[in-house]
Design a protein around this motif. Sequence first.
Motif, short mmCIF file in Angstrom:
data_model
loop_
_atom_site.label_atom_id
_atom_site.label_comp_id
_atom_site.label_asym_id
_atom_site.label_seq_id
_atom_site.Cartn_x
_atom_site.Cartn_y
_atom_site.Cartn_z
N UNK A 195 5.50 15.94 7.83
CA UNK A 195 4.17 15.12 7.76
C UNK A 195 4.11 14.27 6.70
N UNK A 196 4.59 14.45 5.70
CA UNK A 196 4.64 13.66 4.66
C UNK A 196 5.74 12.65 4.67
N UNK A 197 5.59 11.43 4.81
CA UNK A 197 6.60 10.22 4.79
C UNK A 197 6.29 9.14 4.07
N UNK A 198 6.97 8.08 4.28
CA UNK A 198 6.79 6.90 3.31
C UNK A 198 5.65 6.20 3.95
N UNK A 199 5.25 6.35 5.53
CA UNK A 199 3.79 5.74 5.85
C UNK A 199 2.71 6.37 5.28
N UNK A 200 2.67 7.66 5.21
CA UNK A 200 1.40 8.36 4.76
C UNK A 200 1.28 8.37 3.33
N UNK A 201 2.22 8.00 2.57
CA UNK A 201 2.31 8.10 0.94
C UNK A 201 1.89 6.59 0.74
N UNK A 202 2.12 5.62 1.50
CA UNK A 202 1.84 4.31 1.38
C UNK A 202 0.31 4.46 1.41
N UNK A 203 -0.13 4.81 2.50
CA UNK A 203 -1.66 4.82 2.66
C UNK A 203 -2.35 5.33 1.55
N UNK A 204 -1.74 6.63 1.01
CA UNK A 204 -2.22 7.18 -0.08
C UNK A 204 -2.30 6.45 -1.27
N UNK A 205 -1.42 5.74 -1.60
CA UNK A 205 -1.35 4.73 -2.77
C UNK A 205 -2.35 3.93 -2.68
#
Length: 247
Positions: A195-205
């Motif tokens: 569930x945690x991937x580059x896409x979700x982490x970029x949104x979080x950033x």
Amino acid sequence: MVELTPFLWCLLALGALVVGLSKTALPGGATLAVALFAAVLPARTSTATLLVLLIVGDAFALLMYRRHADWKTLVRLAPAVIAGLVVGAVFLALADDDWVRRTIGVILLIVVAFTFWLRRRTERSAALVAGGRAASIGYGTLGGFTTMVANAGGPVMSMYFLASRFEVKAFLGTAAWFFAIVNIAKLPFAIGLGLLNTHTLLIDLVLVPAVVVGALIGRLLADRMNQAVFERVVYILTIVAAVYLLF
């Protein structure tokens, strides 16, 4: 990220702001953020994205209230919370989104009713019930379950801390340590399920600054908030969250 319109980004930013507020002033309010993220992002993506922001909010809550925790309460809750996390993981594997939402909504309403009943008892008898083994098992299991399946454990544990008659700072400090530990414990599940991937982490950033702003605003509110007002807000947010999840 390019698929999100400016309006959807605003909704996510509002949700991130609410995360910060909930961690430093309005426990249980994070359920509104759960609703906003679920309305914008796919369910699995929203859960993972929100988890990272909740951990950021936990860090600010610990910086502000880490010295006010009731560790006896946290230790007493630990076994039941772990059991709730495991049951929640199994439930997630078997139930669809509608069942998850409605089950949590029903649980929250039952918890609110039970807490109101506690508050109508004498202070001594209510404290005995809230501090008893049955209450810690019940609230702890439900808290672990709801936070595992929907990042919605805040309202359940808010009701427990209210029933235990914590003053504002002790409430916030105990909640800060509780959710910091629990949310970090959920990370391996999110990573293992992909569930945690580059896409979700970029949104979080992009959204982390909104969490920071919300946390700082929350600190200002907490310093000025009357105990009775604080408790009413927690009750209202919990009931609104339950009704939303049900309907």
